[in-house]
Design a protein around this motif. Structure first.
Motif, short mmCIF file in Angstrom:
data_model
loop_
_atom_site.label_atom_id
_atom_site.label_comp_id
_atom_site.label_asym_id
_atom_site.label_seq_id
_atom_site.Cartn_x
_atom_site.Cartn_y
_atom_site.Cartn_z
N THR A 35 1.29 14.70 2.92
CA THR A 35 1.27 13.16 3.11
C THR A 35 1.72 11.95 2.70
O THR A 35 2.87 11.56 3.61
CB THR A 35 0.42 12.29 4.60
N GLY A 36 1.67 11.91 2.00
CA GLY A 36 2.21 11.56 0.77
C GLY A 36 3.51 11.28 0.21
O GLY A 36 4.32 10.24 0.18
N TYR A 39 5.65 8.55 3.00
CA TYR A 39 5.50 7.61 2.32
C TYR A 39 6.15 7.42 1.60
O TYR A 39 7.32 6.17 1.58
CB TYR A 39 4.10 6.08 1.67
N ARG A 40 6.85 8.12 0.61
CA ARG A 40 7.28 8.45 -0.56
C ARG A 40 9.03 8.62 -0.20
O ARG A 40 9.76 7.60 -0.86
CB ARG A 40 7.38 9.68 -1.24
N SER A 100 2.87 3.27 -2.30
CA SER A 100 1.52 2.53 -2.55
C SER A 100 2.16 1.10 -1.99
O SER A 100 0.69 1.01 -1.87
CB SER A 100 1.15 3.27 -3.95
N ALA A 103 2.64 1.44 1.69
CA ALA A 103 1.38 1.94 2.42
C ALA A 103 0.34 1.30 3.04
O ALA A 103 -0.49 1.86 3.12
CB ALA A 103 1.06 2.98 1.65
N ARG A 109 2.62 2.29 8.17
CA ARG A 109 1.23 3.55 8.60
C ARG A 109 1.61 3.85 10.38
O ARG A 109 1.13 5.03 10.17
CB ARG A 109 -0.04 2.86 8.28
N GLY A 129 -3.82 13.54 1.44
CA GLY A 129 -3.41 12.52 2.09
C GLY A 129 -4.46 11.41 0.80
O GLY A 129 -5.30 11.58 0.40
N ARG A 130 -4.74 10.48 2.09
CA ARG A 130 -5.29 9.48 1.95
C ARG A 130 -6.15 8.76 3.06
O ARG A 130 -7.32 8.75 3.01
CB ARG A 130 -4.44 8.00 1.14
N ASP A 131 -5.72 9.63 4.03
CA ASP A 131 -6.15 8.77 5.29
C ASP A 131 -6.52 9.87 6.68
O ASP A 131 -6.73 9.74 7.50
CB ASP A 131 -5.85 7.87 6.09
N ARG A 180 -3.08 2.22 -9.23
CA ARG A 180 -2.72 3.16 -7.57
C ARG A 180 -3.84 2.79 -7.12
O ARG A 180 -3.80 2.63 -5.81
CB ARG A 180 -1.70 4.44 -8.14
N ASP A 184 -4.66 1.62 -3.86
CA ASP A 184 -4.74 2.55 -1.99
C ASP A 184 -6.45 2.42 -1.85
O ASP A 184 -6.63 2.34 -0.41
CB ASP A 184 -4.83 4.12 -2.65
N ARG A 187 -6.39 -2.00 -0.59
CA ARG A 187 -5.30 -2.25 1.03
C ARG A 187 -6.63 -2.16 2.32
O ARG A 187 -7.24 -1.22 2.57
CB ARG A 187 -4.61 -1.59 1.27
O1 DC Z 1 0.13 11.71 -2.76
P1 DC Z 1 1.09 10.57 -2.88
O2 DC Z 1 0.77 10.60 -4.64
O3 DC Z 1 2.36 11.27 -2.69
O4 DC Z 1 0.79 9.51 -2.20
C1 DC Z 1 2.08 8.41 -2.31
C2 DC Z 1 1.40 6.91 -2.08
O5 DC Z 1 1.72 6.86 -0.55
C3 DC Z 1 -0.38 6.65 -2.68
O6 DC Z 1 0.15 5.82 -3.59
C4 DC Z 1 -0.78 6.21 -1.34
C5 DC Z 1 -0.16 6.50 -0.56
N1 DC Z 1 -0.52 7.74 0.55
C6 DC Z 1 -1.13 6.90 2.27
O7 DC Z 1 -1.44 5.73 1.84
N2 DC Z 1 -1.78 7.51 2.38
C7 DC Z 1 -1.67 8.79 2.85
N3 DC Z 1 -2.33 9.92 3.66
C8 DC Z 1 -0.96 9.79 1.51
C9 DC Z 1 -0.46 9.01 0.33
#
Ligand code: DC
Length: 234
Positions: A35-36, A39-40, A100, A103, A109, A129-131, A180, A184, A187
């Protein structure tokens, strides 16, 4: 046969999510969703178009009109935005930072999460990912939170950067990693946090293989438990 479930892996940068996610998806014959990378890809397009990274409105609109795709098998995922392949271009430190930042924007989002739900709605998917377990698929079958000490994560990042021919110092990588983490986690829009029911794993002292084996065991157990309890009740 256990049914094809939804597996989520969340955690900070450098915790091993991508490597582990890819291997899990391969072994299970599932789709792998980084999922990152989405965003990238959006950050890449914003920089390319000269959109300011603080311009929430323009970035939200950009997220709504862009088509981000992930294709190929887990080991060779190609990332494209509006048909343009950005797989390699999105791995630079500049894009890490920009991704980041964007995001943190709620509208961005919303659009990206909608696309992720659509891609994963039929199950048979590993998301990382993060969420992914807190927001994207709160009803996922198995949720993991993968962590590692900051120094270990920075060391892994450094090795990746160097393998790609970039000359960066450990101190700089550690500083960026902590920066980062902070963004992350702090926020307001879907910060990185561990879902209560997520299984916590610290990979600092574990090999990738150990992490994958451990996760596979849990996944198989959970999915077959669900399958048998459904057949008892039906
Ligand atoms: O996992 P990554 O380093 O490729 O993610 C890049 C940025 O995207 C990371 O700093 C936070 C954001 N991200 C996010 O907010 N939610 C996700 N599910 C995945 C990544």
């Amino acid at each position: 046969m256990p049914r094809r479930g939804i597996i989520t892996i969340d955690g900070p940068a450098g915790s091993g999510k991508s490597t582990v996610g890819r291997l899990l998806a391969q072994r299970l014959g599932y789709l792998y969703m980084d999922t990152g990378a989405m965003y990238r890809a959006l950050a890449w397009k914003a920089l390319h178009m000269g959109i300011a990274l603080e311009d929430s409105e323009a970035l939200t609109r950009l997220a709504e009109v862009s088509r981000i795709t992930l294709s190929g098998d887990p080991d060779h995922v190609r990332v494209a935005i509006d048909g343009r392949d950005v797989t390699e271009a999105i791995r630079s430190p500049e894009i890490s930072r920009a991704a980041s930042l964007i995001a943190t924007i709620e509208g961005v989002r919303r659009a990206i999460v909608a696309a992720q739900r659509e891609m994963g709605r039929d199950g048979g998917v590993v998301l990382e990912g993060r969420d992914t377990g807190t927001v994207v698929f709160p009803d996922a079958d198995v949720k993991f939170f993968l962590d590692a000490r900051p120094e270990v994560r920075a060391r892994r990042r450094l090795e990746q950067e160097r393998a790609q021919g970039r000359d960066v110092s450990f101190e700089e990588t550690l500083r960026e990693t902590l920066e980062r983490d902070h963004r992350d986690q702090e926020r307001s829009a879907s910060p990185l946090r561990r879902a209560e029911e997520a299984i916590y794993l610290d990979s600092s002292e574990m090999s990738i293989e150990q992490v994958v084996e451990y996760m596979l065991e849990i996944i198989r157990q959970r999915l077959s438990e669900e399958t048998s309890s459904r057949s008892v009740h039906s």
